[in-house]
Design a protein around this motif. Sequence first.
Motif, PDB file in Angstrom:
ATOM      1  N   VAL A 208      -9.595 -58.288  11.121  1.00 51.58           N
ATOM      2  CA  VAL A 208     -10.483 -57.591  12.072  1.00 51.58           C
ATOM      3  C   VAL A 208     -11.498 -58.568  12.659  1.00 51.58           C
ATOM      4  N   GLU A 209     -12.036 -59.458  11.829  1.00 52.85           N
ATOM      5  CA  GLU A 209     -12.979 -60.462  12.346  1.00 52.85           C
ATOM      6  C   GLU A 209     -12.320 -61.345  13.398  1.00 52.85           C
ATOM      7  N   SER A 210     -11.057 -61.723  13.181  1.00 55.78           N
ATOM      8  CA  SER A 210     -10.380 -62.578  14.164  1.00 55.78           C
ATOM      9  C   SER A 210     -10.154 -61.833  15.477  1.00 55.78           C
ATOM     10  N   LEU A 211      -9.965 -60.519  15.411  1.00 56.99           N
ATOM     11  CA  LEU A 211      -9.871 -59.731  16.646  1.00 56.99           C
ATOM     12  C   LEU A 211     -11.227 -59.632  17.335  1.00 56.99           C
ATOM     13  N   GLU A 212     -12.284 -59.356  16.549  1.00 58.17           N
ATOM     14  CA  GLU A 212     -13.622 -59.210  17.124  1.00 58.17           C
ATOM     15  C   GLU A 212     -14.109 -60.502  17.764  1.00 58.17           C
ATOM     16  N   SER A 213     -13.782 -61.627  17.150  1.00 61.22           N
ATOM     17  CA  SER A 213     -14.254 -62.903  17.683  1.00 61.22           C
ATOM     18  C   SER A 213     -13.434 -63.378  18.876  1.00 61.22           C
TER      19      SER A 213
END
Length: 90
Positions: free
Chosen positions: A17-22
């Motif tokens: 999810v962090e890689s999507l948000e960033s």
Amino acid sequence: MLTINMHDAKSQLSRLVESLESGAQDVIVIARNGKAAAKLVPIGEPDVSRRIGGGLALLGQFPSVSLEEWNALDADVASLFENGTESDHS
């Protein structure tokens, strides 16, 4: 696009999810038994403020400042730190 198996997706969900948000990933495909089963995508625009150089995306290009203009601010900055006379520092 990243493809990841179901077991790895469960154990690494926060990181995914962090890689999507960033914005590092735009789509993550989750596979079950080697076949695509689901797709993770960000809900909104990626948060570019957390990227290197994200300030340019949020604020636009900064005006260029010459060395002379930059150095002219030294006295103003020093006065902010001094805040009075030398006797105040003892």
